[in-house]
Design a protein around this motif. Structure first.
Motif, PDB file in Angstrom:
ATOM      1  N   CYS A 217       0.857  -1.178   0.000  1.00 51.65           N
ATOM      2  CA  CYS A 217       0.000   0.000   0.000  1.00 51.65           C
ATOM      3  C   CYS A 217       0.899   1.236   0.000  1.00 51.65           C
ATOM      4  O   CYS A 217       1.869   1.315   0.756  1.00 51.65           O
ATOM      5  CB  CYS A 217      -0.905  -0.021   1.231  1.00 51.65           C
ATOM      6  SG  CYS A 217      -1.889   1.468   1.432  1.00 51.65           S
ATOM      7  N   ARG A 218       0.570   2.219  -0.810  1.00 52.39           N
ATOM      8  CA  ARG A 218       1.402   3.421  -0.911  1.00 52.39           C
ATOM      9  C   ARG A 218       1.298   4.307   0.318  1.00 52.39           C
ATOM     10  O   ARG A 218       2.175   5.102   0.591  1.00 52.39           O
ATOM     11  CB  ARG A 218       1.023   4.214  -2.152  1.00 52.39           C
ATOM     12  CG  ARG A 218       1.342   3.494  -3.424  1.00 52.39           C
ATOM     13  CD  ARG A 218       0.927   4.333  -4.620  1.00 52.39           C
ATOM     14  NE  ARG A 218       1.038   3.576  -5.838  1.00 52.39           N
ATOM     15  CZ  ARG A 218       2.055   3.656  -6.670  1.00 52.39           C
ATOM     16  NH1 ARG A 218       3.047   4.454  -6.388  1.00 52.39           N
ATOM     17  NH2 ARG A 218       2.086   2.945  -7.764  1.00 52.39           N
ATOM     18  N   THR A 219       0.232   4.166   1.079  1.00 49.84           N
ATOM     19  CA  THR A 219       0.025   5.015   2.246  1.00 49.84           C
ATOM     20  C   THR A 219       0.670   4.441   3.499  1.00 49.84           C
ATOM     21  O   THR A 219       1.432   5.117   4.179  1.00 49.84           O
ATOM     22  CB  THR A 219      -1.482   5.224   2.495  1.00 49.84           C
ATOM     23  OG1 THR A 219      -2.069   5.722   1.305  1.00 49.84           O
ATOM     24  CG2 THR A 219      -1.710   6.203   3.636  1.00 49.84           C
ATOM     25  N   CYS A 220       0.371   3.171   3.810  1.00 44.51           N
ATOM     26  CA  CYS A 220       0.834   2.606   5.087  1.00 44.51           C
ATOM     27  C   CYS A 220       1.868   1.500   4.935  1.00 44.51           C
ATOM     28  O   CYS A 220       2.500   1.112   5.907  1.00 44.51           O
ATOM     29  CB  CYS A 220      -0.357   2.093   5.892  1.00 44.51           C
ATOM     30  SG  CYS A 220      -1.164   0.653   5.160  1.00 44.51           S
TER      31      CYS A 220
ATOM     32  N   CYS B   7      -5.489   0.970   6.215  1.00 43.60           N
ATOM     33  CA  CYS B   7      -5.790   2.411   6.142  1.00 43.60           C
ATOM     34  C   CYS B   7      -6.997   2.735   5.272  1.00 43.60           C
ATOM     35  O   CYS B   7      -7.462   3.873   5.279  1.00 43.60           O
ATOM     36  CB  CYS B   7      -4.576   3.175   5.664  1.00 43.60           C
ATOM     37  SG  CYS B   7      -4.109   2.809   3.963  1.00 43.60           S
TER      38      CYS B   7
ATOM     39  N   GLU C 171      -7.070   2.815   1.981  1.00 38.91           N
ATOM     40  CA  GLU C 171      -6.660   3.374   0.689  1.00 38.91           C
ATOM     41  C   GLU C 171      -7.015   2.404  -0.429  1.00 38.91           C
ATOM     42  O   GLU C 171      -6.773   1.197  -0.312  1.00 38.91           O
ATOM     43  CB  GLU C 171      -5.155   3.652   0.695  1.00 38.91           C
ATOM     44  CG  GLU C 171      -4.617   4.264  -0.555  1.00 38.91           C
ATOM     45  CD  GLU C 171      -4.942   5.738  -0.663  1.00 38.91           C
ATOM     46  OE1 GLU C 171      -4.928   6.247  -1.791  1.00 38.91           O
ATOM     47  OE2 GLU C 171      -5.221   6.383   0.363  1.00 38.91           O
TER      48      GLU C 171
END
Length: 164
Positions: free
Chosen positions: A142-145, A159, A161
């Motif tokens: 995941c690019r966010t978490c 998250c 996303e």
């Protein structure tokens, strides 16, 4: 963004040390060449301090853009410059004392190395959007978490996303 392997830091420190050693080693050669060209030999210090030293610092900082490595690099460059001056001064009849090292440290070299270190620090910050020290993220994460997603997951359970 291109990622630089974190284990390349010894090469960067070697580059900073070379930035201090090379101008000291080239000083006599460049002075002799300038005399042959009927130019003042003091121009050698100007060329080495204002051109060669900053270029070597900038190249090293662009190769390994880690700002935390610039200060040790400045110290290594100063030590390299002093060691070259000691080596080129010839054998001494007196044993080295605690005051021997600072005497060989030229004030122009100190100022030029500190300014070149500041330029290298600016180079590190300028190249960070293009080059970063670290391991590239996994494309499946995941690019966010950073949660590892498999091929069927469209939304991250951590998250929320959504994958594009």
């Amino acid at each position: 963004m291109r990622y630089v392997p974190p284990r390349s830091w010894p090469l960067a420190l070697g580059g900073y040390a070379l930035a201090g050693i090379l101008p000291g080693a080239l000083d006599g050669i460049l002075r002799g060449q300038l005399v042959r060209w009927n130019l003042p030999p003091a121009a050698a210090i100007v060329i080495l301090v204002n051109v060669v030293l900053p270029i070597l610092f900038v190249l090293t900082a662009a190769f390994y853009p880690r700002p935390a490595l610039v200060l040790p690099g400045v110290l290594l460059a100063l030590c390299g410059a002093v060691l070259v001056r000691i080596a080129l001064s010839g054998p001494s009849s007196l044993p080295p004392s605690t005051g021997y090292f600072p005497v060989r440290l030229h004030p122009i070299t100190v100022v030029a190395t500190l300014i070149s270190g500041a330029i290298a620090l600016a180079t590190c910050f300028a190249t960070m959007p293009l080059r970063s020290v670290g391991v590239p993220p996994d494309p499946k994460a995941c690019r966010t978490c950073g949660y590892m997603l498999d091929d069927q997951m469209r939304q991250c359970p951590e998250c929320g996303e959504e994958r594009a």
